[in-house]
Scaffold this motif. Structure first.
Motif, PDB file in Angstrom:
ATOM      1  N   GLY A  53      30.625  44.689 -67.382  1.00 30.59           N
ATOM      2  CA  GLY A  53      30.507  46.018 -66.801  1.00 30.59           C
ATOM      3  C   GLY A  53      29.527  46.133 -65.661  1.00 30.59           C
ATOM      4  N   LEU A  54      28.579  45.186 -65.553  1.00 27.03           N
ATOM      5  CA  LEU A  54      27.597  45.203 -64.464  1.00 27.03           C
ATOM      6  C   LEU A  54      27.815  44.064 -63.470  1.00 27.03           C
ATOM      7  CD1 LEU A  54      24.314  45.902 -66.485  1.00 27.03           C
ATOM      8  CD2 LEU A  54      25.633  47.536 -65.128  1.00 27.03           C
ATOM      9  N   ALA A  55      28.830  43.242 -63.686  1.00 30.63           N
ATOM     10  CA  ALA A  55      29.024  42.041 -62.878  1.00 30.63           C
ATOM     11  C   ALA A  55      29.183  42.392 -61.402  1.00 30.63           C
ATOM     12  CB  ALA A  55      30.238  41.265 -63.369  1.00 30.63           C
ATOM     13  N   SER A  56      28.656  41.523 -60.554  1.00 28.21           N
ATOM     14  CA  SER A  56      28.663  41.751 -59.106  1.00 28.21           C
ATOM     15  C   SER A  56      29.363  40.609 -58.394  1.00 28.21           C
ATOM     16  CB  SER A  56      27.230  41.887 -58.589  1.00 28.21           C
ATOM     17  OG  SER A  56      27.216  41.962 -57.179  1.00 28.21           O
ATOM     18  N   ARG A  57      30.110  40.956 -57.351  1.00 25.40           N
ATOM     19  CA  ARG A  57      30.736  39.942 -56.505  1.00 25.40           C
ATOM     20  C   ARG A  57      29.811  39.486 -55.383  1.00 25.40           C
ATOM     21  NH1 ARG A  57      34.784  43.887 -57.275  1.00 25.40           N
ATOM     22  NH2 ARG A  57      36.667  43.135 -58.356  1.00 25.40           N
ATOM     23  N   LEU A  58      28.660  40.146 -55.234  1.00 34.18           N
ATOM     24  CA  LEU A  58      27.737  39.807 -54.154  1.00 34.18           C
ATOM     25  C   LEU A  58      26.957  38.540 -54.498  1.00 34.18           C
ATOM     26  CD1 LEU A  58      26.273  43.359 -53.419  1.00 34.18           C
ATOM     27  CD2 LEU A  58      28.062  42.155 -52.151  1.00 34.18           C
ATOM     28  N   PRO A  59      26.868  37.572 -53.580  1.00 30.76           N
ATOM     29  CA  PRO A  59      26.073  36.368 -53.868  1.00 30.76           C
ATOM     30  C   PRO A  59      24.598  36.677 -54.033  1.00 30.76           C
ATOM     31  CG  PRO A  59      26.763  36.405 -51.568  1.00 30.76           C
ATOM     32  CD  PRO A  59      27.498  37.518 -52.251  1.00 30.76           C
ATOM     33  N   ARG A  60      24.128  37.731 -53.329  1.00 29.28           N
ATOM     34  CA  ARG A  60      22.750  38.204 -53.487  1.00 29.28           C
ATOM     35  C   ARG A  60      22.745  39.716 -53.426  1.00 29.28           C
ATOM     36  NH1 ARG A  60      17.935  34.677 -50.552  1.00 29.28           N
ATOM     37  NH2 ARG A  60      17.770  33.121 -52.196  1.00 29.28           N
ATOM     38  N   GLU A  61      21.945  40.319 -54.261  1.00 27.34           N
ATOM     39  CA  GLU A  61      21.925  41.776 -54.351  1.00 27.34           C
ATOM     40  C   GLU A  61      20.490  42.243 -54.516  1.00 27.34           C
ATOM     41  OE1 GLU A  61      23.702  45.218 -57.372  1.00 27.34           O
ATOM     42  OE2 GLU A  61      24.437  43.161 -57.457  1.00 27.34           O
ATOM     43  N   ARG A  62      20.092  43.212 -53.716  1.00 26.09           N
ATOM     44  CA  ARG A  62      18.729  43.743 -53.788  1.00 26.09           C
ATOM     45  C   ARG A  62      18.706  44.920 -54.755  1.00 26.09           C
ATOM     46  NH1 ARG A  62      13.826  41.750 -52.192  1.00 26.09           N
ATOM     47  NH2 ARG A  62      14.777  41.043 -50.250  1.00 26.09           N
ATOM     48  N   PRO A  63      17.986  44.812 -55.885  1.00 23.18           N
ATOM     49  CA  PRO A  63      17.978  45.906 -56.866  1.00 23.18           C
ATOM     50  C   PRO A  63      17.124  47.075 -56.398  1.00 23.18           C
ATOM     51  CG  PRO A  63      16.480  44.187 -57.573  1.00 23.18           C
ATOM     52  CD  PRO A  63      17.159  43.684 -56.311  1.00 23.18           C
ATOM     53  N   ALA A  64      17.511  48.259 -56.815  1.00 22.86           N
ATOM     54  CA  ALA A  64      16.724  49.457 -56.505  1.00 22.86           C
ATOM     55  C   ALA A  64      15.581  49.587 -57.512  1.00 22.86           C
ATOM     56  CB  ALA A  64      17.603  50.697 -56.564  1.00 22.86           C
ATOM     57  N   PRO A  65      14.426  50.077 -57.091  1.00 19.63           N
ATOM     58  CA  PRO A  65      13.285  50.241 -58.013  1.00 19.63           C
ATOM     59  C   PRO A  65      13.435  51.488 -58.887  1.00 19.63           C
ATOM     60  CG  PRO A  65      12.675  50.957 -55.818  1.00 19.63           C
ATOM     61  CD  PRO A  65      14.080  50.431 -55.697  1.00 19.63           C
ATOM     62  N   ASP A  66      14.447  51.487 -59.754  1.00 21.73           N
ATOM     63  CA  ASP A  66      14.671  52.626 -60.636  1.00 21.73           C
ATOM     64  C   ASP A  66      13.575  52.708 -61.699  1.00 21.73           C
ATOM     65  OD1 ASP A  66      17.088  53.337 -59.393  1.00 21.73           O
ATOM     66  OD2 ASP A  66      18.167  51.800 -60.533  1.00 21.73           O
ATOM     67  N   PRO A  67      13.415  53.876 -62.327  1.00 24.32           N
ATOM     68  CA  PRO A  67      12.496  53.965 -63.471  1.00 24.32           C
ATOM     69  C   PRO A  67      12.895  52.954 -64.538  1.00 24.32           C
ATOM     70  CG  PRO A  67      13.198  56.144 -62.786  1.00 24.32           C
ATOM     71  CD  PRO A  67      14.035  55.164 -61.992  1.00 24.32           C
ATOM     72  N   PRO A  68      11.931  52.372 -65.263  1.00 25.15           N
ATOM     73  CA  PRO A  68      12.258  51.317 -66.234  1.00 25.15           C
ATOM     74  C   PRO A  68      13.356  51.698 -67.218  1.00 25.15           C
ATOM     75  CG  PRO A  68       9.894  51.461 -65.939  1.00 25.15           C
ATOM     76  CD  PRO A  68      10.484  52.604 -65.166  1.00 25.15           C
ATOM     77  N   GLU A  69      13.343  52.962 -67.682  1.00 29.05           N
ATOM     78  CA  GLU A  69      14.335  53.372 -68.674  1.00 29.05           C
ATOM     79  C   GLU A  69      15.727  53.541 -68.068  1.00 29.05           C
ATOM     80  OE1 GLU A  69      11.989  56.843 -67.100  1.00 29.05           O
ATOM     81  OE2 GLU A  69      11.536  54.914 -68.044  1.00 29.05           O
ATOM     82  N   ALA A  70      15.835  53.514 -66.734  1.00 30.32           N
ATOM     83  CA  ALA A  70      17.130  53.706 -66.077  1.00 30.32           C
ATOM     84  C   ALA A  70      17.686  52.414 -65.484  1.00 30.32           C
ATOM     85  CB  ALA A  70      17.002  54.761 -64.974  1.00 30.32           C
ATOM     86  N   ILE A  71      16.990  51.290 -65.652  1.00 26.86           N
ATOM     87  CA  ILE A  71      17.451  50.020 -65.091  1.00 26.86           C
ATOM     88  C   ILE A  71      18.719  49.578 -65.807  1.00 26.86           C
ATOM     89  CG2 ILE A  71      16.874  47.610 -64.688  1.00 26.86           C
ATOM     90  CD1 ILE A  71      13.937  48.431 -64.642  1.00 26.86           C
ATOM     91  N   ALA A  72      19.741  49.228 -65.049  1.00 29.03           N
ATOM     92  CA  ALA A  72      20.998  48.782 -65.633  1.00 29.03           C
ATOM     93  C   ALA A  72      20.840  47.372 -66.194  1.00 29.03           C
ATOM     94  CB  ALA A  72      22.112  48.813 -64.583  1.00 29.03           C
ATOM     95  N   GLY A  73      21.282  47.186 -67.416  1.00 34.35           N
ATOM     96  CA  GLY A  73      21.161  45.889 -68.073  1.00 34.35           C
ATOM     97  C   GLY A  73      20.393  46.024 -69.369  1.00 34.35           C
ATOM     98  N   THR A  74      20.054  44.887 -69.967  1.00 31.48           N
ATOM     99  CA  THR A  74      19.345  44.866 -71.238  1.00 31.48           C
ATOM    100  C   THR A  74      17.954  44.305 -71.011  1.00 31.48           C
ATOM    101  OG1 THR A  74      21.465  44.470 -72.343  1.00 31.48           O
ATOM    102  CG2 THR A  74      19.464  44.107 -73.640  1.00 31.48           C
ATOM    103  N   LEU A  75      16.933  45.131 -71.148  1.00 31.78           N
ATOM    104  CA  LEU A  75      15.579  44.772 -70.742  1.00 31.78           C
ATOM    105  C   LEU A  75      15.060  43.526 -71.440  1.00 31.78           C
ATOM    106  CD1 LEU A  75      13.950  48.303 -70.459  1.00 31.78           C
ATOM    107  CD2 LEU A  75      14.214  46.650 -68.613  1.00 31.78           C
TER     108      LEU A  75
END
Length: 332
Positions: A155-177
């Motif tokens: 569900g979070l997979a990316s086709r980009l070879p490199r991706e710059r993550p946004a500095p979201d609040p810790p509780e809103a970061i996509a993925g499993t901490l």
């Protein structure tokens, strides 16, 4: 017309819950008419009225169906709506999520065999130009009917070879901490790429061989701090029966900067396979140089800071103090 999944009066008999993590539930159920008895997996969001992001991830995983190969991935079949719920139907390769097996340290033969299989599946994923971004035991299917290991949870997979993550609040970061690479937290000014999956793979291997995660935390900000600033105990320290070369492989995967990790899944697969062969042959693994066959398949320009060691140490020390005391600090 959407296929019937058997929800209703016979729900308890037709559904087997394989995994639930509070956001999604993975079921094994029957698809189609009662004469067919085709088993499928059904992934659905936990809440009946799910947040839009959860539904978007199901739709995104379905959109990747033509890029995922059945030899290393659990392929999506159909996105269906039934009784107000959205579900993603997937092929059922048999087996169960690795997370169901992690009730303590695994015996070394089983661990190494599964580790090689996971590394092989990761390598195939990266060869397709995809970065998973949520590698964890719940997204790894083991014990499949053909003996192969398969990945799921795209569900979070990316086709980009490199991706710059946004500095979201810790509780809103996509993925499993608990399994997240430092750069994926958005706090390191570094890009996400395939080596971020290798860090999460390292966390998974650590849990498999020791029975515990490399870090423990009670809140999102603490998880972020652990991945960025804390060095975990080596597996051999926590579990003395772990052979030193296996411990070194895992610690290399858990390096804070991507340049210090394995650069490819194939590189770590080769080292794990060597460990497996030696262990099955003599029940011992002799030390050997790591990553000798770890050759990057593309140009990776380092993103680390040069000549700023003292400044970085100052910032990390301040971060530790703020996390420990709760008192804010200003650094210029």
């Amino acid at each position: 017309m959407s296929p019937s999944l058997g929800f209703g009066a016979n729900e308890d008999r037709s559904l087997q819950v394989l995994w639930a993590d509070g956001e999604y539930v993975l079921h094994r159920t029957e698809r189609g008419d009662t004469d067919d008895h085709q088993l499928v997996l059904a992934l659905m969001a936990t809440a009946k009225h799910s947040p839009s992001t959860s539904l978007q991830r199901l739709a995104h995983e379905y959109a990747l169906k033509d890029e995922l190969d059945e030899t290393w991935a659990v392929r999506p079949l159909q996105l269906v709506h039934e009784r107000g719920r959205t579900m993603l139907l997937l092929e059922d390769p048999g087996g169960e999520p690795l997370a169901r097996l992690l009730d303590g340290p695994m015996d070394l033969s089983s661990f190494l065999s599964l580790a090689v299989g996971i590394a092989k599946a990761l390598g195939s994923l990266h060869e397709c130009g995809l970065v998973h971004k949520d590698i964890k035991p719940a997204n790894i299917m083991v014990g499949c009917n053909d003996g192969l290991v398969r990945l799921t949870g795209f569900g979070l997979a990316s086709r980009l070879p490199r991706e710059r993550p946004a500095p979201d609040p810790p509780e809103a970061i996509a993925g499993t901490l608990a399994y997240m690479a430092p750069e994926q937290t958005g706090r390191m000014n570094r890009s996400i790429d395939s080596r971020s999956d290798l860090y999460a793979f390292g966390v998974t291997l650590y849990q498999m061989v020791t029975g515990t995660l490399p870090f423990t935390a009670s809140e999102p900000l603490e998880w972020v701090h652990c991945h960025i600033a804390r060095r975990p105990l080596a597996p051999v320290v926590r579990t003395p029966t772990v052979p030193p070369p296996v411990s070194q492989i895992i610690m290399k995967l858990l390096a804070k900067t991507a340049e210090e990790r394995y650069q490819t899944a194939l590189g770590v697969e080769n080292d794990l396979r060597r460990c497996l062969v030696e262990w099955e042959r003599v029940q011992r693994i002799e030390p050997f140089p790591l990553a000798r066959q770890d050759l990057p398949d593309r140009l990776l320009i380092p993103e680390k800071l040069y000549g700023r060691g003292r400044e970085v140490d100052t910032l990390l020390a301040a971060f530790d103090r703020v996390v420990g005391s709760g008192r804010p600090e200003l650094i210029l």
